[in-house]
Motif scaffolding. Structure first.
Motif, PDB file in Angstrom:
ATOM      1  N   VAL A   1       0.831  -1.210   0.000  1.00  0.00           N
ATOM      2  CA  VAL A   1       0.000   0.000   0.000  1.00  0.00           C
ATOM      3  C   VAL A   1       0.868   1.264   0.000  1.00  0.00           C
ATOM      4  O   VAL A   1       1.796   1.403   0.789  1.00  0.00           O
ATOM      5  N   ASN A   2       0.566   2.178  -0.943  1.00  0.00           N
ATOM      6  CA  ASN A   2       1.267   3.466  -1.056  1.00  0.00           C
ATOM      7  C   ASN A   2       2.763   3.295  -1.321  1.00  0.00           C
ATOM      8  O   ASN A   2       3.575   4.096  -0.885  1.00  0.00           O
ATOM      9  N   THR A   3       3.119   2.239  -2.051  1.00  0.00           N
ATOM     10  CA  THR A   3       4.525   2.081  -2.461  1.00  0.00           C
ATOM     11  C   THR A   3       4.604   2.106  -3.987  1.00  0.00           C
ATOM     12  O   THR A   3       3.653   1.769  -4.685  1.00  0.00           O
ATOM     13  N   LEU A   4       5.754   2.521  -4.472  1.00  0.00           N
ATOM     14  CA  LEU A   4       6.049   2.499  -5.905  1.00  0.00           C
ATOM     15  C   LEU A   4       6.919   1.290  -6.186  1.00  0.00           C
ATOM     16  O   LEU A   4       7.964   1.110  -5.552  1.00  0.00           O
ATOM     17  N   GLN A   5       6.472   0.461  -7.118  1.00  0.00           N
ATOM     18  CA  GLN A   5       7.180  -0.784  -7.410  1.00  0.00           C
ATOM     19  C   GLN A   5       7.437  -0.930  -8.908  1.00  0.00           C
ATOM     20  O   GLN A   5       6.538  -0.654  -9.719  1.00  0.00           O
ATOM     21  N   LYS A   6       8.628  -1.376  -9.246  1.00  0.00           N
ATOM     22  CA  LYS A   6       8.907  -1.691 -10.651  1.00  0.00           C
ATOM     23  C   LYS A   6       8.328  -3.058 -10.977  1.00  0.00           C
ATOM     24  O   LYS A   6       8.560  -4.022 -10.244  1.00  0.00           O
ATOM     25  N   VAL A   7       7.561  -3.120 -12.067  1.00  0.00           N
ATOM     26  CA  VAL A   7       6.918  -4.377 -12.446  1.00  0.00           C
ATOM     27  C   VAL A   7       7.039  -4.585 -13.955  1.00  0.00           C
ATOM     28  O   VAL A   7       7.323  -3.654 -14.705  1.00  0.00           O
TER      29      VAL A   7
END
Length: 442
Positions: free
Chosen positions: A414-420
């Motif tokens: 939640v409320n994180t930026l993730q590379k996907v």
């Protein structure tokens, strides 16, 4: 005993930003903000004039408040309250109706919250709505709507917004940056710029018609702010989306490759009847420039169907125009007559049945366009900002270019930026993903 207040917002992101600011004022005055479904001493309904059947919708919401607490004080604010104050004041249970300028001074108009025998109206002449009140809305922990501009000087023949919100005027650059910092300090990762006509930013910044700053100045200044991970432009007129702005977003630190550009019609004949300030060739040029520089950019389009004088040929011209254009999705509006607009008395009225049929056709086209855009993104690496809700065992989020993804629920995301990496389109139309090996948490 602590008094409770609840809010209900209809309409656009701008309304949400203003509701939030008004709500914070109540909280500073010692009120406890509760959900609209809960018992409260006061209910504030922020209205919209754009949605069809606005009065019917309003009456339903008033009844909902009365059912929860029959003794509650009920106030109406917003665009519909400015345009039709007496109509709203006559609704059973409504105690107070405030117009365009008065809504920001709501505390001045309430005393002991005792019910009125009749709805009390305080509504200015719209020409008096010439000052600016900055606002921002924090709807969840991931995204905030930041108001940078209000009002409009355009005279589109179908639109009541200039009558409801007044002339074009802007927040000072200094105050926008201050509000952006306040938002970032609360751990919010994305800011969406909003207003009535944000490309006109700078006009009326210090109470006059001169442009002290331009929209590009605003974009550049925000891009330098520390602590803001993402900035998104909500909606901007094609004639005001300049080459320099597109080129800047291409190399920006924070601005994402997502543009929402109102078109309204793909027929120059209808655009002229609407008094839009461009022809469709300008729109093609804007889309092409964005896609040349950012092939992965998402482009959303507003379009109105069933405008007076729109023949089947004009509609098909719009349909084919949009079908061939490299866009990502549509927001389709079925034309509805509005009092005190030029279009309301135009000839060539399109039947409701035909309007609805054309609307369904364009909504179907939007589904195809969105899917084609999502398919073009499969296999690419993107950054997702995850939201806070558990939706049937999944967490959802948006990539920088507005692809909606889902993955099994994990509260740590939640409320994180993730590379996907985007892998496939699920049955519900959302995109499945895998985390990149070098995923970055922020």
């Amino acid at each position: 005993m602590e008094r409770k207040v609840a809010f209900y917002t209809l309409g656009c992101k701008l309304n949400f930003s203003e509701t939030s600011t008004i709500a914070r004022g109540f909280q500073e005055d010692g009120y406890l903000r509760v959900d609209f479904s809960e018992p409260a001493d006061m209910y504030v309904i922020n209205t919209c004039s754009v949605t069809e059947n606005a009065d019917k919708r309003f009456k339903t919401i008033v009844k909902q408040a009365q059912k929860t607490n029959p003794k509650a004080f009920i106030a109406a604010i917003g665009c519909y309250a400015q345009l039709k104050p007496e109509q709203l004041a006559s609704v059973d249970g409504v105690d107070l109706v405030l117009g365009a300028t008065e809504k920001f001074k709501i505390a001045d108009y309430i005393n002991d919250l005792s019910k009125n025998d009749f709805g009390e109206v305080h509504s200015c002449e719209i020409g008096e709505a010439d000052f600016y009140v900055g606002s921002y809305a924090i709807g969840d922990r991931t995204r905030a709507f930041l108001k940078v501009q209000d009002g409009c000087d355009y005279k589109c023949t179908y639109c009541t917004i200039p009558l409801a919100r007044g002339i074009s005027r802007s927040d000072s650059l200094e105050n926008v940056l201050k509000n952006a910092s306040e938002i970032a300090e609360q751990g919010i990762k994305e800011i969406v710029l909003t207003g009535v006509n944000i490309g006109d930013y700078g006009k009326g910044e210090f109470g006059d018609k001169k442009h002290e700053h331009t929209f590009l100045d605003l974009v550049k200044a925000l891009d330098k702010k520390q602590g803001i991970h993402r900035l998104r432009i909500s909606s901007i007129e094609p004639n005001l989306l300049k080459d320099e702005t597109i080129d800047f977003v291409t190399r920006s630190n924070s601005f994402v490759p997502h543009f929402h550009i109102p078109l309204q019609s793909g027929s120059n004949t209808i655009l002229k009847l609407m008094r839009r300030r461009y022809q469709k060739e300008v729109y093609v040029d804007r889309v092409n420039r964005i896609k040349e520089r950012m092939p992965h950019a998402c482009i959303g389009v507003d379009v109105i169907v069933g405008f007076p004088g729109e023949t089947e040929e004009h509609f098909l011209e719009t349909y084919h125009f949009l079908n061939t254009l490299d866009i990502s999705y549509l927001h389709v509006f079925t034309y509805s007559e509005r009092d005190n607009t030029v279009a309301a008395s135009m000839e060539g009225v399109v039947s409701k049945k035909v309007r609805n049929k054309r609307s369904r056709m364009l909504r179907g086209l939007s589904v195809k366009k969105r899917r084609a855009f999502y398919e073009s993104q499969l296999g690419s690496e993107r950054t997702v900002l995850f939201e806070g809700e558990n939706k049937q065992g999944f967490i959802q989020g948006f990539t920088e270019n507005y692809v909606k993804v889902k993955t099994p629920w994990n509260p740590e995301l939640v409320n994180t930026l993730q590379k996907v990496v985007l892998t496939e389109i699920a049955e519900d139309g959302l995109v499945r993903m895998q985390f990149s090996t070098d995923r970055v948490m922020a």
